[in-house]
Motif scaffolding. Sequence first.
Motif, PDB file in Angstrom:
ATOM      1  N   PHE A 115       1.089  29.231  28.792  1.00  0.00           N
ATOM      2  CA  PHE A 115      -0.034  30.105  29.113  1.00  0.00           C
ATOM      3  C   PHE A 115       0.172  30.669  30.505  1.00  0.00           C
ATOM      4  N   ALA A 116      -0.499  31.788  30.781  1.00  0.00           N
ATOM      5  CA  ALA A 116      -0.410  32.433  32.089  1.00  0.00           C
ATOM      6  C   ALA A 116      -1.801  32.616  32.661  1.00  0.00           C
ATOM      7  N   GLY A 117      -1.914  32.540  33.971  1.00  0.00           N
ATOM      8  CA  GLY A 117      -3.154  32.881  34.663  1.00  0.00           C
ATOM      9  C   GLY A 117      -2.964  34.213  35.365  1.00  0.00           C
ATOM     10  N   THR A 118      -3.854  35.168  35.109  1.00  0.00           N
ATOM     11  CA  THR A 118      -3.737  36.469  35.768  1.00  0.00           C
ATOM     12  C   THR A 118      -5.109  36.984  36.159  1.00  0.00           C
ATOM     13  N   ASP A 119      -5.192  37.596  37.328  1.00  0.00           N
ATOM     14  CA  ASP A 119      -6.439  38.172  37.831  1.00  0.00           C
ATOM     15  C   ASP A 119      -6.597  39.627  37.428  1.00  0.00           C
ATOM     16  N   VAL A 120      -5.638  40.142  36.675  1.00  0.00           N
ATOM     17  CA  VAL A 120      -5.662  41.529  36.220  1.00  0.00           C
ATOM     18  C   VAL A 120      -5.261  41.554  34.747  1.00  0.00           C
ATOM     19  N   PRO A 121      -6.001  42.230  33.876  1.00  0.00           N
ATOM     20  CA  PRO A 121      -5.576  42.333  32.483  1.00  0.00           C
ATOM     21  C   PRO A 121      -4.164  42.909  32.375  1.00  0.00           C
ATOM     22  N   LEU A 122      -3.443  42.511  31.362  1.00  0.00           N
ATOM     23  CA  LEU A 122      -2.078  42.979  31.176  1.00  0.00           C
ATOM     24  C   LEU A 122      -2.035  44.498  31.035  1.00  0.00           C
ATOM     25  N   LYS A 123      -1.008  45.102  31.603  1.00  0.00           N
ATOM     26  CA  LYS A 123      -0.754  46.522  31.398  1.00  0.00           C
ATOM     27  C   LYS A 123      -0.308  46.727  29.949  1.00  0.00           C
ATOM     28  N   PRO A 124      -0.419  47.949  29.421  1.00  0.00           N
ATOM     29  CA  PRO A 124      -0.029  48.179  28.020  1.00  0.00           C
ATOM     30  C   PRO A 124       1.380  47.710  27.692  1.00  0.00           C
ATOM     31  N   ASN A 125       2.331  47.948  28.578  1.00  0.00           N
ATOM     32  CA  ASN A 125       3.699  47.513  28.288  1.00  0.00           C
ATOM     33  C   ASN A 125       3.811  45.991  28.337  1.00  0.00           C
ATOM     34  N   GLU A 126       3.061  45.355  29.243  1.00  0.00           N
ATOM     35  CA  GLU A 126       3.063  43.898  29.308  1.00  0.00           C
ATOM     36  C   GLU A 126       2.393  43.304  28.065  1.00  0.00           C
ATOM     37  N   GLN A 127       1.310  43.934  27.615  1.00  0.00           N
ATOM     38  CA  GLN A 127       0.622  43.456  26.415  1.00  0.00           C
ATOM     39  C   GLN A 127       1.560  43.514  25.204  1.00  0.00           C
ATOM     40  N   ALA A 128       2.313  44.611  25.087  1.00  0.00           N
ATOM     41  CA  ALA A 128       3.244  44.757  23.968  1.00  0.00           C
ATOM     42  C   ALA A 128       4.306  43.663  23.997  1.00  0.00           C
ATOM     43  N   LEU A 129       4.822  43.365  25.188  1.00  0.00           N
ATOM     44  CA  LEU A 129       5.843  42.327  25.318  1.00  0.00           C
ATOM     45  C   LEU A 129       5.256  40.938  25.068  1.00  0.00           C
ATOM     46  N   ALA A 130       4.032  40.708  25.539  1.00  0.00           N
ATOM     47  CA  ALA A 130       3.385  39.418  25.306  1.00  0.00           C
ATOM     48  C   ALA A 130       3.083  39.230  23.826  1.00  0.00           C
ATOM     49  N   ASP A 131       2.642  40.299  23.154  1.00  0.00           N
ATOM     50  CA  ASP A 131       2.397  40.219  21.713  1.00  0.00           C
ATOM     51  C   ASP A 131       3.690  39.906  20.956  1.00  0.00           C
ATOM     52  N   LYS A 132       4.788  40.505  21.408  1.00  0.00           N
ATOM     53  CA  LYS A 132       6.085  40.241  20.766  1.00  0.00           C
ATOM     54  C   LYS A 132       6.461  38.784  20.936  1.00  0.00           C
ATOM     55  N   ARG A 133       6.251  38.251  22.139  1.00  0.00           N
ATOM     56  CA  ARG A 133       6.562  36.834  22.381  1.00  0.00           C
ATOM     57  C   ARG A 133       5.709  35.946  21.470  1.00  0.00           C
ATOM     58  N   CYS A 134       4.427  36.326  21.274  1.00  0.00           N
ATOM     59  CA  CYS A 134       3.509  35.523  20.460  1.00  0.00           C
ATOM     60  C   CYS A 134       3.683  35.750  18.960  1.00  0.00           C
ATOM     61  N   ARG A 135       4.445  36.800  18.599  1.00  0.00           N
ATOM     62  CA  ARG A 135       4.545  37.204  17.198  1.00  0.00           C
ATOM     63  C   ARG A 135       3.148  37.449  16.615  1.00  0.00           C
ATOM     64  N   GLY A 136       2.327  38.032  17.455  1.00  0.00           N
ATOM     65  CA  GLY A 136       0.928  38.296  17.138  1.00  0.00           C
ATOM     66  C   GLY A 136       0.223  38.667  18.428  1.00  0.00           C
ATOM     67  N   ARG A 137      -1.076  38.499  18.476  1.00  0.00           N
ATOM     68  CA  ARG A 137      -1.833  38.936  19.645  1.00  0.00           C
ATOM     69  C   ARG A 137      -1.814  37.893  20.755  1.00  0.00           C
ATOM     70  N   ALA A 138      -1.542  38.345  21.984  1.00  0.00           N
ATOM     71  CA  ALA A 138      -1.717  37.530  23.179  1.00  0.00           C
ATOM     72  C   ALA A 138      -3.126  37.804  23.718  1.00  0.00           C
ATOM     73  N   LEU A 139      -3.945  36.764  23.780  1.00  0.00           N
ATOM     74  CA  LEU A 139      -5.353  36.913  24.138  1.00  0.00           C
ATOM     75  C   LEU A 139      -5.592  36.804  25.633  1.00  0.00           C
ATOM     76  N   HIS A 140      -6.559  37.581  26.138  1.00  0.00           N
ATOM     77  CA  HIS A 140      -7.137  37.381  27.466  1.00  0.00           C
ATOM     78  C   HIS A 140      -8.383  36.521  27.294  1.00  0.00           C
ATOM     79  N   LEU A 141      -8.446  35.408  28.001  1.00  0.00           N
ATOM     80  CA  LEU A 141      -9.617  34.549  27.962  1.00  0.00           C
ATOM     81  C   LEU A 141     -10.154  34.398  29.385  1.00  0.00           C
ATOM     82  N   PRO A 142     -11.227  35.132  29.769  1.00  0.00           N
ATOM     83  CA  PRO A 142     -11.776  34.972  31.114  1.00  0.00           C
ATOM     84  C   PRO A 142     -12.231  33.538  31.312  1.00  0.00           C
TER      85      PRO A 142
END
Length: 345
Positions: free
Chosen positions: A84-111
Motif C-alpha cells: 500500500f502507499a500513503g499519498t497526500d495528493v490523489p494519483l495523476k491520471p498516468n499514475e492511476q493507469a499504472l497503479a490499476d495495471k499493477r493491481c490488475r483492477g482498480r487501485a483505490l484511494h482511501l482517505p
Amino acid sequence: MTAIAVPLALASLVLTSCVNDSPDTVVVAGETATIQGSGSSAQLGAMDAWRADFHKIYPGLRIDYRANGSGAGVRDFIAGVTSFAGTDVPLKPNEQALADKRCRGRALHLPMVVGPIAVAYNLPSVRGLKLSPTTMSGIFSGRITQWDAAEIAADNRGARLPRARIQALHRSDDSGTSHNFTTYLKAAGGWPYQPSRAWPARGRGVAGSRGITDAVQDTPGSIGYMEYGFASSAELQIAKVKNAAGEFVALSPESATRSLTGAEMVDKNGDLTIKLDYTTKEKGAYPIVLVTYEVACRKGSDPLVRSFLRYTAGNAGQSYLSLFGYAPLPPEVIAKVRAQVEAMT
C-alpha cells in the motif's frame, strides 16, 4: 459529489460507528506476517501510533512503513515494492493507469487522516506572528526577504519585527505536503507557480517533514511548513493564518476540522477523494489542511492489508488521532471508507 458537513464534536461522533476490527488473516503461534508500505511523511505520526497499537493487538502481524514522501510512495506501489502507499495528493491520471495495471483492477484511494499544515518560524522576539496568504506567498516565492518588510508589518500591526533576513525552507523531496501547501497559496494567496509535489521556487530545501522541522528549530530567522504534529512535538512557534473570513486563526485540531466545512467528497465507484475548499469563510477555520490517502488494490489485496486498513478506519484507529496533531475523518467519510475496505478482496 457531496458536501461534507463537519460538526465541532467530531471525535465523539466518529466513535459512535461500529466496525469489525478482527484480522482477515490467521497467524500460527510463533510465526509472523509482515507487509510493506511507504509514502507520505505527513501521516508518519499517525502511522507510527497505528503500527504500534496494531502490533499490540495482533502480536504476529507487523506493518513496516517508510516515510519517503508521497511521490516515492506512489512509485513504490506501482513497482510492486509495497502493498500500500500513503499519498497526500490523489494519483495523476498516468499514475492511476499504472497503479490499476499493477493491481490488475482498480487501485483505490482511501482517505484516512486529516493533517493540518503548520507554518512554523524561528523568531524568538516575535510571539503570535500573523500571516495572510498573500504575505506567505511572497515569503515562500522569495519576493519578501526581510522580516520587517511592509507586508509582514501590515499583518502584524504594533509588533516589533527584527531587521533580519528570512530563511525560507521548503521540502526538497517529491512531497504531497508541498503540493497541498502550494495549492492553498495558489487558491488564496496569488502563488505565481502551478501547485506541485516538486518545489518550484527558491529557498533552502530539506528532505522530509521531520527534516524541515529540525531545520526550522535549528535556524534563527527561518520559516517552513510541516504537519502540525511535527511542529507541536518540537514546540515550534506557529503562525496564525488569515482565512477568507478575514480572521487570523491559530492552528488546532478543532480549527482545522472547521476548514472541512464546504469540502466535497468525490465517490467514483468506491474510489474516494476529497476536494478541499481553501477559501472557506467558515468562522474559526484554519485554512491549510491536507488529506492523506492509503492507496491499495480493490481486488487481490493482501489479507493483512485489509486487516490493517480495517483497524486504521475503525474505532480504535480514528479515536486518538487528535492526540498526535491530526483531525479524525468526518463520520460520513469514514463510513464510506469502512464500506470500501470491507468490499476489498
